[in-house]
Design an enzyme around this catalytic site. Structure first.
Site, PDB file in Angstrom:
ATOM      1  N   GLY C  40       0.835  -1.198   0.000  1.00  0.00           N
ATOM      2  CA  GLY C  40       0.000   0.000   0.000  1.00  0.00           C
ATOM      3  C   GLY C  40       0.871   1.250   0.000  1.00  0.00           C
ATOM      4  N   ALA C  44      -0.482   6.127   4.973  1.00  0.00           N
ATOM      5  CA  ALA C  44       0.225   5.291   5.941  1.00  0.00           C
ATOM      6  C   ALA C  44       1.363   4.535   5.260  1.00  0.00           C
ATOM      7  CB  ALA C  44      -0.752   4.318   6.597  1.00  0.00           C
ATOM      8  N   ARG C 330     -20.343  12.697  12.572  1.00  0.00           N
ATOM      9  CA  ARG C 330     -20.855  12.090  11.351  1.00  0.00           C
ATOM     10  C   ARG C 330     -21.953  11.058  11.588  1.00  0.00           C
ATOM     11  NH1 ARG C 330     -15.138  11.484   8.033  1.00  0.00           N
ATOM     12  NH2 ARG C 330     -14.965  13.700   7.654  1.00  0.00           N
ATOM     13  N   HIS C 401     -18.379   5.517   3.939  1.00  0.00           N
ATOM     14  CA  HIS C 401     -17.214   6.349   3.718  1.00  0.00           C
ATOM     15  C   HIS C 401     -15.930   5.768   4.284  1.00  0.00           C
ATOM     16  CE1 HIS C 401     -14.837   9.851   3.139  1.00  0.00           C
ATOM     17  NE2 HIS C 401     -14.705  10.106   4.413  1.00  0.00           N
TER      18      HIS C 401
END
Lengths: 221, 257, 637
Positions: C40, C44, C330, C401
């Protein structure tokens, strides 16, 4: 050496050199135009000017040398960059489109080539005077007569005007573009530089083309 | 709505490609261009034909993965828009739509409409960074930056690295992409220590990748989905000129005591 | 499964500093002898790879995108929190810590969250040093704005594209290391299996997405920073490529999966417009700084927004949560929107939408003022909907999300598989049951820049790591398994596309395990998903071959994993008989419809252990202990 590499070898250096030589040639064109316009002042004054140029001696050769160098470099870079640019897109688009690029900017190579052909003819015509027996027969030093005789031929005049149109188109993009290449593209400055190309192009076209037109109309005899 | 697509199909980098006509039926005008391709792909699949390969990821105009030259224009006809944000309402019922990959020697086709853009990464690796170690830099507010400089740097920093500038350029030149990074860091104090070496190295890498040269036609600016100005190319040209005179060849390192 | 959180002893505020001192280091000259694998290249992953490369480790970094710069962190819009207190409005590390714990509905590990708040300040310094162009005020200093769940302005931002600028910062740091030769980058490569040797993570199996070639890579540790699993819902704000595969492969090799049911439904997204839709687009939470959320107060009001007078509008967030108003967290804002729409007050096609109105703000600061702040967001809205948000209010609706759950990690960000570190959204650690806005960027960078470089060194220095070769049996076996699986997809030659399965799964997940969940629905989903999975393995249609770029084949692998993972998610949601944060069980709510937590029974991290295909996963618990905050009912009223 390193610097030389950066100027000739890099895409950015090459375009700056292209701009520099282009502006030098533009300078010559404008000087040439101002000389030509003396035609309107009459045979005597124009021939005196032509003679004055001839008598500059070493200076003239220096100027010619500089001009030739600029010309050769401009031509060389144009060929080199065009070859590179073509190689950069080996497969063309099936559906070509242009979003906003001007006609002038897209045809620099074509207008340039046309200019090259014209210059060869132009030198043969006025500098070496080998294009026709009538011209060869004229009195050496009577540049005025050469011009009038040359432009009395509508074909010669037509080709000349066409070449001037090509030159103007070339300059229309080239002059403004040179400033971008030097990095002089900036908010307020652009108001001037963006218009400079079209203005120079306009002056060059109207100025140069007015002469054959005047000859054909009989204003210059 | 119905559309007729003319799509570049090419099995892999070595295979020969060709334009292929594919019909798109019953497309919603509210769907995005890529959703139209999804729909077409489902139809192809149901007929036992392989779907059209195209790059995409975020589908909200920021990752820079989507590409496609649509009717000769990178990212299609809408100004300041990526293909993924382009909607079918921009097209007419029955329209013929040509869809081609970015065309450049430095962006070889991988499959159909997918091209390899690693050349862009290599240009960034040549110098598109500030050499700072992760550790304890000074407090962020010890480095005030005039708002107008920060804003201008930002205008360049919005580049998504999609490659539309290359695709649009008649010479396949990436000047706008390279200039965006050079300009961003040249405008910020953090970029000053490597200012000269950066521009020289990035331009050098750009040439090595086999891209074309800039001829100031500004098609890149017109095609850029992030509306980056060619003013940044001018800045890069200045930076390059300046660096050409200032920068000396790097000396060999010494090991210290 | 042993779940030792390894939280250091001592005062909460001193834990991290003490721990850093006590951890072992590796001599600079020895670091290059250690191979580290990073999967990835988002915030991060890129920050970890760059930092470890900078320290001198020999790093290999893999991403499935065509460039590390395209990882989905790039799409984060609003901002990044940091306890800098530049605005002098009373912010502090402790306040950021407390807001985050409370925002997460007291389901996060205290020590991790405190560390996050501490290093948040370094992140801003680091990013500015890299040349990240954060917004500044006229004095040249950094500007801030407010985000949900906080009463201070601590969010740093770069117009509406903060994630992009931070990721490009990390990408540039990564590029520097690539040019120095300490990081080797592999793009268009997907990790399909993790390799364990003697129970430790020692390598990965990678498929080249262009050539189909399977390669094996070994290392002393594996870092997974592979993002969240929101795409299990098919429609989400995630990029199309986001997937659970890396995490799921690790889970099946023994890594515990923590709190998979904690998913965040973002309140401000552009509503779904049709069944062709492939993804949902987020409108940054920052819009709620100036936008006011409302619905008509009468049911079935079909007038346009202009025609509805002030008195007949219900600004329900301002009404229900007067102190936070439109900036309620949220989960709460999303649920309120759902309630309004369920009550028949929704606007737009299908009644699935509420207004986000800027009329007042435009009156206050003018259209230009709004354009300066949110220009790109308004532009985006207009492009997608063909409506002008300067003239008419935006229509928004919640959408999936972010996922707070993820692989279980200890304080050192290491999973229960030694040598497997998990960073960013892929782990579960910092956001509890609900993440506050502008905290994801903070966590990704904190993990990569400031946490894992220390804890990874400590692991390598403390463990005896035998030499491994990629020709060893564990590697070849894993590689063969990957090859077989790939061939299997191609050989099924069924009748349904990969996407159609994904869409069907997504619908089940959204209906049964979405914004509100109940026992009956979850039980139905747990019956339905295995059936769908079975059909997938018999009837999926993947054309083409392995040896060319094959996007259906890539997706088939990811959807196959989602089909297993979705079931676990429902199981987790079913077992958690309480409502907390993003997990709302209809059976557990207060009289006025607020989430009702059950701290007595559920104050723990639910960690699932894979027991084999076709067998029920086993639940393990890591109890959550709170020493510095008092468990309280979350109130934003």
């Amino acid at each position: 050496m390193k610097l030389c590499d950066r100027v000739f070898g890099s895409p950015v250096g090459a375009k700056m050199l292209m701009a520099l030589t282009g502006l030098m040639l533009t300078g010559f064109v404008l000087a040439h135009l101002s000389g030509n316009l003396l035609l309107y002042a009459g045979q005597e004054k124009f021939n005196a000017y032509a003679h004055g140029l001839q008598s500059l001696g070493l200076l003239l050769w220096l100027a010619r040398g500089g001009l030739l160098t600029a010309f050769v470099l401009h031509l060389y870079l144009a060929i080199k960059l065009t070859i590179e640019n073509k190689a950069a897109r080996p497969v063309p688009y099936a559906h070509e489109a242009t979003i906003q690029a001007s006609l002038a900017s897209r045809h620099m190579v074509h207008t340039g080539l046309l200019m090259f052909a014209f210059i060869v003819y132009h030198l043969a015509h006025f500098t070496f005077r080998v294009t026709s027996p009538e011209i060869e027969a004229l009195t050496p030093g009577d540049a005025y007569a050469v011009v009038v005789l040359g432009f009395s031929n509508p074909v010669v005049s037509g080709f000349y005007i066409l070449a001037m149109a090509a030159l103007a188109t070339h300059l229309r993009h080239g002059v403004s573009s040179a400033f971008q290449s030097f990095g002089l593209y900036h908010g307020n400055l652009n108001v001037v530089t963006d218009k400079l190309g079209p203005i120079v192009a306009g002056i060059v076209f109207v100025g140069f083309s007015s002469i054959p037109v005047s000859v054909l109309l009989g204003c210059i005899k | 709505m119905d559309v007729t697509l003319h799509v570049w199909r090419q099995k892999n980098a070595k295979a020969k490609g060709a334009m292929e006509v594919i019909e798109g039926k019953d497309i919603s005008e509210h769907s995005s261009f890529l959703e139209m391709l999804d729909t077409v792909n489902e139809t192809l699949l149901s007929k036992g034909q392989e779907p059209i390969a195209f790059d995409h990821d975020c589908r909200e105009g920021i990752c820079g993965a989507c590409s496609l030259v649509i009717n000769g224009e990178p990212h299609g006809p809408e100004y300041g828009t990526t293909t993924c944000q382009l909607h079918m309402r921009s097209f007419k019922n029955g329209q013929h739509i040509f869809i081609e990959p970015w065309r450049a020697k430095a962006f070889p086709v991988i499959r159909d409409l997918v091209v390899d853009r690693e050349a862009f990464d290599r240009i960034q690796q040549a110098g598109g960074f500030v050499s700072v170690n992760v550790g304890s830099p000074q407090d962020a507010n010890c480095l005030p930056i005039a708002k107008q400089d920060a804003d201008k740097a930002f205008d360049a920093a919005v580049c998504i690295g999609c490659g539309a500038c290359v695709a649009a350029c008649k010479n396949a030149s990436p000047m706008l992409f390279v200039a965006a990074k050079v300009s961003q860091l040249a405008l910020l104090p953090q970029g000053q220590p490597e200012r000269e070496s950066r521009v020289l190295a990035m331009v050098d890498q750009m040439k090595k990748e086999g891209f074309g040269n800039c001829s100031n036609q500004y098609e890149c600016e017109a095609a850029c989905p992030k509306e980056i100005s060619v003013e940044h190319i001018a800045r890069m040209n200045r930076e390059y000129l300046r660096a050409s005179f200032l920068e000396e060849a790097p000396k060999a390192g010494h090991g210290g005591d | 499964m042993i779940l030792d959180s390894k939280v250091p002893s001592g005062d909460l505020a001193d834990k991290w500093e003490d721990h850093k001192f006590h951890m072992k280091l590796i001599n600079p000259a020895n670091r290059r002898k250690h191979d580290i694998i990073v999967i990835g290249s988002g915030l991060a992953g890129a920050s970890a790879a760059a930092t470890l490369g900078g320290l001198g480790y020999n790093v290999s970094c893999f991403c499935f995108q065509d460039s590390p710069r395209r990882a989905h962190s790039i799409a984060a819009q609003g901002g990044i929190n940091a306890a800098k207190n530049y605005q002098g409005d009373g912010d502090s590390v402790h306040r950021l810590f407390y807001d985050t714990i409370k925002g997460g509905d007291f389901r996060a590990r205290e020590a991790n969250v405190h560390r996050l708040a501490e290093v948040s300040r370094n992140i801003i310094d680091q990013c500015v040093a890299q040349g990240v162009p954060f917004a500044r005020d006229y004095g040249g200093l950094l500007d801030n704005r407010s985000f949900g769940g906080a009463q201070v302005s601590r969010t740093f931002y770069a117009r509406g594209q903060t994630g992009q600028q931070l990721l490009l910062g990390a990408y540039s740091a990564l590029n520097r290391e690539i040019s120095r030769g300490t990081v080797k980058m592999y793009s268009r490569k997907e990790m399909l299996e993790i390799v364990l040797v003697d129970g430790k993570a020692r390598g990965v199996i990678i498929r080249d997405l262009v050539t189909g070639e399977i390669t094996t890579h070994s290392g002393d540790a594996v870092i997974m920073a592979t993002g969240g699993y929101g795409n299990v819902f098919y429609l989400s704000t995630n990029a199309k490529g986001c997937n659970v595969t890396a995490s799921w492969r690790a889970h099946k090799k023994g890594a515990g999966f923590a709190n998979p049911c904690y998913t965040q439904i973002h309140p401000t997204c552009i509503p779904v417009s049709g069944d062709y839709q492939s993804k949902l687009t987020l409108m940054s939470e920052s819009l709620r700084n100036d936008g006011r959320v409302w619905v008509p107060s009468k049911k079935g009001d079909t007038r346009s927004a202009f025609e509805i007078p002030e008195a007949e509008r219900d600004y329900y967030l301002e009404r229900k949560y007067p102190s936070y108003g439109n900036l309620a967290p949220r989960d709460i804002a999303s649920r309120s929107a759902k309630e309004a729409c369920d009550a028949g007050l929704g606007v737009g096609p299908g009644g699935l939408g509420v207004y986000l109105d800027f009329a007042d703000a435009i009156k206050r600061v003018g259209e230009d003022g709004i354009k300066k702040k949110y220009g790109n967001l308004f532009h985006m809205y207009q492009k997608i909907t063909a409506e002008n948000p300067y003239k008419a209010p935006m229509r928004i609706y919640p959408a999936v999300h972010y996922t707070m759950g993820g692989l279980w990690v200890d304080y050192n960000l290491m999973s229960n598989i030694p040598g497997l570190f998990v960073l960013g959204e892929a782990n579960f650690s910092d956001h509890g049951a609900n993440r506050l806005g502008a905290s994801a960027l903070m966590q990704g960078l904190a993990d990569g820049y400031f946490v894992v470089p220390f804890t990874l060194a400590n692991y390598i220095a403390s463990e005896k790591l035998n030499k491994v070769k990629t020709t060893d049996a564990p590697f070849t076996e894993a590689a063969n398994a990957v090859k077989e699986r790939t061939q299997k997809f191609l050989s099924i030659k069924g009748g349904r596309s990969v996407d159609s399965f994904h869409k069907e799964l997504g619908q089940v997940m959204w209906d049964k395990c979405g914004m509100a969940r109940d026992k009956a629905g979850l039980e139905a989903a747990i019956v339905k998903i295995p059936k769908l999975r079975e059909e997938f393995w018999q009837n999926v249609k993947v054309l083409g071959e392995n040896e060319n770029l094959n996007q259906s084949l890539e997706r088939a692998g990811r959807v196959a994993d989602f089909l297993e993972f979705g079931e676990l998610m429902c199981q987790d949601a079913l077992h958690r008989e309480e409502s907390c944060g993003g997990h709302f069980r209809s059976e557990h709510q207060t009289e006025d419809g607020e989430a009702k937590r059950n701290d007595e029974q559920f104050c723990y991290v639910g960690v699932w252990e894979h027991k084999g295909d076709g067998k029920k996963a086993e639940l393990n618990k890591e109890p959550l202990e709170f020493t510095d905050v008092k468990l309280a009912t979350r109130s934003y009223k």
